[in-house]
Design a protein around this motif. Structure first.
Motif, PDB file in Angstrom:
ATOM      1  N   SER A 643       0.826  -1.197   0.000  1.00  0.00           N
ATOM      2  CA  SER A 643       0.000   0.000   0.000  1.00  0.00           C
ATOM      3  C   SER A 643       0.864   1.252   0.000  1.00  0.00           C
ATOM      4  O   SER A 643       0.401   2.334  -0.336  1.00  0.00           O
ATOM      5  N   LYS A 644       2.141   1.097   0.392  1.00  0.00           N
ATOM      6  CA  LYS A 644       3.096   2.193   0.344  1.00  0.00           C
ATOM      7  C   LYS A 644       4.326   1.714  -0.412  1.00  0.00           C
ATOM      8  O   LYS A 644       4.411   0.566  -0.841  1.00  0.00           O
ATOM      9  N   GLN A 645       5.295   2.599  -0.563  1.00  0.00           N
ATOM     10  CA  GLN A 645       6.497   2.241  -1.296  1.00  0.00           C
ATOM     11  C   GLN A 645       7.324   1.200  -0.543  1.00  0.00           C
ATOM     12  O   GLN A 645       7.965   0.355  -1.141  1.00  0.00           O
ATOM     13  N   SER A 646       7.309   1.265   0.799  1.00  0.00           N
ATOM     14  CA  SER A 646       8.104   0.327   1.578  1.00  0.00           C
ATOM     15  C   SER A 646       7.447  -1.048   1.604  1.00  0.00           C
ATOM     16  O   SER A 646       6.232  -1.183   1.459  1.00  0.00           O
ATOM     17  N   LEU A 647       8.277  -2.065   1.805  1.00  0.00           N
ATOM     18  CA  LEU A 647       7.789  -3.444   1.870  1.00  0.00           C
ATOM     19  C   LEU A 647       7.804  -3.889   3.326  1.00  0.00           C
ATOM     20  O   LEU A 647       8.834  -3.765   4.001  1.00  0.00           O
ATOM     21  N   PRO A 648       6.708  -4.412   3.850  1.00  0.00           N
ATOM     22  CA  PRO A 648       6.710  -4.847   5.257  1.00  0.00           C
ATOM     23  C   PRO A 648       7.652  -6.023   5.466  1.00  0.00           C
ATOM     24  O   PRO A 648       7.691  -6.962   4.681  1.00  0.00           O
ATOM     25  N   ALA A 649       8.450  -5.932   6.525  1.00  0.00           N
ATOM     26  CA  ALA A 649       9.346  -7.025   6.886  1.00  0.00           C
ATOM     27  C   ALA A 649       8.584  -7.992   7.777  1.00  0.00           C
ATOM     28  O   ALA A 649       8.004  -7.603   8.785  1.00  0.00           O
ATOM     29  N   LEU A 650       8.576  -9.254   7.396  1.00  0.00           N
ATOM     30  CA  LEU A 650       7.811 -10.252   8.135  1.00  0.00           C
ATOM     31  C   LEU A 650       8.518 -10.607   9.440  1.00  0.00           C
ATOM     32  O   LEU A 650       9.744 -10.754   9.472  1.00  0.00           O
ATOM     33  N   PRO A 651       7.762 -10.789  10.521  1.00  0.00           N
ATOM     34  CA  PRO A 651       8.383 -11.213  11.782  1.00  0.00           C
ATOM     35  C   PRO A 651       8.581 -12.721  11.793  1.00  0.00           C
ATOM     36  O   PRO A 651       7.900 -13.466  11.087  1.00  0.00           O
ATOM     37  N   ALA A 652       9.529 -13.165  12.605  1.00  0.00           N
ATOM     38  CA  ALA A 652       9.741 -14.602  12.769  1.00  0.00           C
ATOM     39  C   ALA A 652       8.600 -15.180  13.593  1.00  0.00           C
ATOM     40  O   ALA A 652       8.192 -14.610  14.598  1.00  0.00           O
ATOM     41  N   MET A 653       8.067 -16.312  13.157  1.00  0.00           N
ATOM     42  CA  MET A 653       7.007 -17.012  13.873  1.00  0.00           C
ATOM     43  C   MET A 653       7.581 -18.329  14.380  1.00  0.00           C
ATOM     44  O   MET A 653       8.072 -19.135  13.594  1.00  0.00           O
ATOM     45  N   ALA A 654       7.497 -18.527  15.705  1.00  0.00           N
ATOM     46  CA  ALA A 654       8.066 -19.730  16.327  1.00  0.00           C
ATOM     47  C   ALA A 654       9.540 -19.869  15.987  1.00  0.00           C
ATOM     48  O   ALA A 654      10.049 -20.956  15.764  1.00  0.00           O
ATOM     49  N   GLY A 655      10.240 -18.722  15.943  1.00  0.00           N
ATOM     50  CA  GLY A 655      11.669 -18.754  15.691  1.00  0.00           C
ATOM     51  C   GLY A 655      12.047 -18.836  14.233  1.00  0.00           C
ATOM     52  O   GLY A 655      13.223 -18.750  13.889  1.00  0.00           O
ATOM     53  N   ARG A 656      11.087 -19.018  13.322  1.00  0.00           N
ATOM     54  CA  ARG A 656      11.390 -19.140  11.897  1.00  0.00           C
ATOM     55  C   ARG A 656      10.557 -18.152  11.110  1.00  0.00           C
ATOM     56  O   ARG A 656       9.465 -17.762  11.518  1.00  0.00           O
ATOM     57  N   MET A 657      11.072 -17.772   9.939  1.00  0.00           N
ATOM     58  CA  MET A 657      10.335 -16.863   9.087  1.00  0.00           C
ATOM     59  C   MET A 657       9.159 -17.595   8.453  1.00  0.00           C
ATOM     60  O   MET A 657       9.269 -18.777   8.083  1.00  0.00           O
ATOM     61  N   PRO A 658       7.994 -16.933   8.308  1.00  0.00           N
ATOM     62  CA  PRO A 658       6.834 -17.605   7.698  1.00  0.00           C
ATOM     63  C   PRO A 658       7.043 -17.818   6.213  1.00  0.00           C
ATOM     64  O   PRO A 658       7.818 -17.117   5.554  1.00  0.00           O
ATOM     65  N   LEU A 659       6.346 -18.810   5.676  1.00  0.00           N
ATOM     66  CA  LEU A 659       6.411 -19.153   4.265  1.00  0.00           C
ATOM     67  C   LEU A 659       5.013 -19.091   3.672  1.00  0.00           C
ATOM     68  O   LEU A 659       4.022 -19.324   4.352  1.00  0.00           O
ATOM     69  N   LEU A 660       4.948 -18.787   2.384  1.00  0.00           N
ATOM     70  CA  LEU A 660       3.674 -18.824   1.673  1.00  0.00           C
ATOM     71  C   LEU A 660       3.334 -20.273   1.365  1.00  0.00           C
ATOM     72  O   LEU A 660       4.154 -21.007   0.821  1.00  0.00           O
ATOM     73  N   GLY A 661       2.129 -20.697   1.712  1.00  0.00           N
ATOM     74  CA  GLY A 661       1.744 -22.094   1.519  1.00  0.00           C
ATOM     75  C   GLY A 661       0.517 -22.240   0.660  1.00  0.00           C
ATOM     76  O   GLY A 661       0.513 -21.904  -0.519  1.00  0.00           O
ATOM     77  N   LYS A 662      -0.568 -22.726   1.251  1.00  0.00           N
ATOM     78  CA  LYS A 662      -1.807 -22.921   0.510  1.00  0.00           C
ATOM     79  C   LYS A 662      -2.415 -21.569   0.154  1.00  0.00           C
ATOM     80  O   LYS A 662      -2.176 -20.555   0.802  1.00  0.00           O
TER      81      LYS A 662
END
Length: 733
Positions: A643-662
């Motif tokens: 929605s803006k020029q910047s890209l949101p940085a994803l937080p680590a979930m359960a110690g790991r970065m989230p992945l795109l799945g289904k």
């Protein structure tokens, strides 16, 4: 010699040695002594917790006898110093009885406690030996044993007696950075949270391309990446993150940043240099550096300004500073990948135009060959991408033996894009196991779980011989990140009423592996990510180059979440407003490729879906982005724009970065993946249909039965007609 006399002799020798050293340092003054100490006796501190190892939930052990093992990574082959494992947990004893907590380090029992209270704290500190770990892990085994104390023949289950292992459990240790002698050991010595240092100024395409590749490779290695840049004159820093030794407060640059609270605006280059010199004591860190000319020049100017200030105060202190700088802040030039130190901290220096080669070199197949302090890598390709199977030990320490009284398990996790190459998907788990008999020769049960779903179970023969078990992996259970759990269960053997149950060993052999095969990839994030793992194009807007510190974290996160390969991906930049053509599978960040028609778009402060009107008003939301699967002919890809020029940085979930799945449409914010939609199967009907385990015969038994009945009736009618005609003398039949 008595112990007392020995202690006195040792104390006298130490005092003499101290008096011999102190005058030499005293001549340099307190500042010179501080830099001499940093040069001569460096120690790097590390703390690795279960929360950083993808174990953010409290782990509960219960039952008569339960065992759990944890593996804390440490620099392989490097002696540890002052190593302690801080076990954090608490227990409940609602059923009473005899309860014991046994803790073992690397297989050696260290602590055994009898627990008598109804509830209590089980936390304790365990000494960890300083012996180098060749395998790169310190193993913690937790054994919880609970039995009722009545000496009668009864059910001794104790469901009310549990041990809670808290994620704050951590291994803390120190090591000498001079022991880091190879690129491979420097890679293994990286902390769980890696700081990737860049210049902070507008970057060239080559430097930006190298940075995202290195960042993704770090995340694929299980690291959390933080992109940082050097502070500049005029930058505001939080003084609460600064700890200035008293010995340095006589230097103006150090005195200015030693107030201890509030924010301070840097006034000159010498103060920037002071922040660099503090290392662990300050807010500026670097574990991996991109060797840009602008970054190298900024570091040089800051340290030169600090040295000039120190020289004005004391020539002897300046000499000690120079010696410290040459040893603890040397940045070798002309190398593609090199081990260096950043204020005494071990770091990896990577040439700005060698990101692809460095990322390939630091993958598990080739990492062991990086056995020098400096390396030139003209060519490095991922030659192992066509494998048809992968050992489970490649994803973590799984194989080994364990004694099982009631229940024990081991597990490993892997990202799908690390396995899927050339259209291959995991098809079978192949486990090589062995088990010893117990006193009653009862067969233990092995249960195989995939993403917490039971997919196979079997009795094990108890002859101690190796037996192979193959379990099919249902395609619909595959996720971007998958966890394999192997659980062993025994019936405690008690031939006589008051016999003491004993544990007997089982083993998971190193040959256990995942078998790959051809699979059908869907038009969702999981399918596109799998294709991208085998190569594709990362299409980026040139606007990202202007503010790399702001855009790189979000770009690295989405590239990792999409499973893109840092070794086999082609980078392509496009000007603002341009819709470039792209060949093959792609991830487009801030750009819409030609021939694609995304459903979601931001317009007038609203998130719009084509032909459906406004779906969500995002005018007041911050840092929202949309990831969407699109296609153009035979090409498939993911478009990511915010929605803006910047890209949101994803937080680590359960110690790991989230992945795109289904799904094929996702809303993403600073909190992570907020919403995932599958436009092709919004109700999950297709998934339920495809997951049906019944065979075609079982699924349509009524149709087959009806058809067979009709055929039988037709044949019977034909036979009756034939017989009637024959009886009438009709010979034509």
């Amino acid at each position: 010699m008595t112990v007392q006399n020995y202690s006195r002799t040792l104390l006298a020798c130490s005092a003499a040695l101290f008096l011999a050293i102190v005058p030499a340092r005293a001549a340099s003054g307190p500042a010179g002594s501080q830099f001499a100490a940093w040069r001569e006796q460096p120690l790097i501190s590390r703390s690795i917790s279960l929360a950083q190892l993808a174990t953010s939930q409290t782990i509960v052990l219960k039952g008569r006898n339960s065992t759990q093992e944890f593996f804390f990574p440490v620099p392989a082959g490097i002696p540890l110093q002052n190593a302690e494992l801080h076990f954090a947990g608490h227990y409940l004893r609602g059923d009473g009885g005899r309860t014991n907590l046994l803790l073992a380090i690397d297989g050696t029992p260290i602590s055994s406690r009898k627990l008598d209270s109804d509830a209590g704290d089980a936390s304790q500190a365990l000494a960890v030996g300083n012996t180098p770990r060749r395998n790169g892990f310190v193993q913690l085994r937790v054994n919880w044993a609970s039995q009722l104390s009545e000496q009668i023949c009864s059910n001794e289950q104790t469901p009310g007696n549990v041990l809670n292992i808290v994620p704050d459990t951590a291994l803390r240790y120190q090591f000498n950075p001079d022991a880091i002698t190879t690129v491979a050991s420097a890679w293994q010595a990286l902390p769980p949270r890696v700081t990737l240092l860049v210049s902070g100024a507008a970057m060239s395409r080559e430097s930006y391309d190298s940075t995202w590749r290195i960042g993704v490779q770090l995340q694929q290695g299980g690291k959390k990446v933080q992109v940082a840049s050097l502070p500049k004159v005029g930058s505001s820093i939080d003084l609460a993150t600064v700890r200035v030794p008293d010995t340095l407060k006589g230097i103006p640059a150090f005195a200015s940043i030693s107030k201890g609270s509030g924010y301070y605006t840097l006034q000159n280059e010498a103060e920037v240099g002071a922040l660099l010199a503090l290392g662990e004591l300050g807010p500026v860190h670097a574990d991996v550096l991109l060797d840009e000319p602008a970054l190298r020049q900024a570091i040089k100017e800051a340290l030169d300004a600090l040295e000039a200030q120190i020289r004005a105060a004391s020539a002897d202190a300046a000499e000690q500073f120079t010696l410290w700088r040459n040893k603890r802040f040397a940045l070798p030039a002309g190398q593609d990948v090199a081990v260096t130190q950043f204020a005494g901290q071990p770091a990896i220096l990577i040439a700005a135009d060698k990101g692809r080669q460095a990322a390939t070199l630091l993958t598990p197949p080739w990492q062991a060959l990086a056995r020098n302090l400096k390396l030139t890598v003209p060519v490095a390709s991922d030659a192992m991408a066509e494998a048809r199977g992968t050992l489970l030990d490649e994803f973590g320490p799984l194989s080994g033996s364990m004694d099982v009284l009631a229940q024990s398990e081991r597990q490993v996790s892997f990202e799908l894009h690390r396995l899927a190459g050339a259209g291959q998907l995991p098809q079978k788990l192949v486990l090589d196991l062995s088990a010893a008999p117990n006193a009653s020769k009862e067969k233990p049960v092995v249960s195989v779980l995939f993403n917490d779903m039971l997919i196979g179970a079997s009795h094990l023969q108890t002859s101690g011989t190796i037996q192979r078990i193959e379990v099919a992996i249902p395609p619909y259970l595959l996720q971007s990140r998958n966890t394999v759990t192997i659980r062993f269960t025994r019936q405690p053997s008690v031939p006589h009423c008051h016999d003491i149950p004993a544990a007997y060993p089982v083993s998971i052999l190193p040959s256990s592996h995942i078998r790959l095969g051809k699979g059908e990839l869907g038009d969702d994030f999981l399918g596109v990510s799998t294709r991208l793992s085998n190569g594709g194009t990362l299409l980026m807007s040139e606007a990202l180059l202007a503010s790399p510190r702001d855009s790189l974290p979000g770009l690295i996160n989405i590239a990792f979440a999409a499973g893109i390969s840092p070794q086999r991906t082609i980078s392509q930049f496009a000007a603002a407003g341009q819709r470039p053509a792209v060949n093959g599978n792609f991830l487009a960040v801030g750009v819409i490729p030609a021939g694609t028609n995304p459903v979601a778009q931001f317009k007038g402060g609203q998130l719009l879906l084509s032909n459906q009107g406004p779906l969500l008003d995002v005018a007041e939301l911050q840092d929202v982005a949309i990831a969407e699967v699109v296609s153009s002919g035979t090409q498939a890809g993911i478009i990511y724009h915010g929605s803006k020029q910047s890209l949101p940085a994803l937080p680590a979930m359960a110690g790991r970065m989230p992945l795109l799945g289904k799904g094929n449409l996702a809303a993403i914010g600073p909190e992570g993946i907020l919403l995932t939609i599958d436009r092709n199967d919004p109700t999950g009907e297709k998934l339920a249909r495809d997951a049906n385990p019944q065979s075609i015969w079982d699924r349509y038994w009524w149709a087959w039965s009806t058809l067979i009945g009709i055929i039988v009736l037709a044949l019977l009618a034909a036979r009756i007609t034939q017989v009637r005609r024959r009886n009438k003398g009709d010979t034509q039949l």
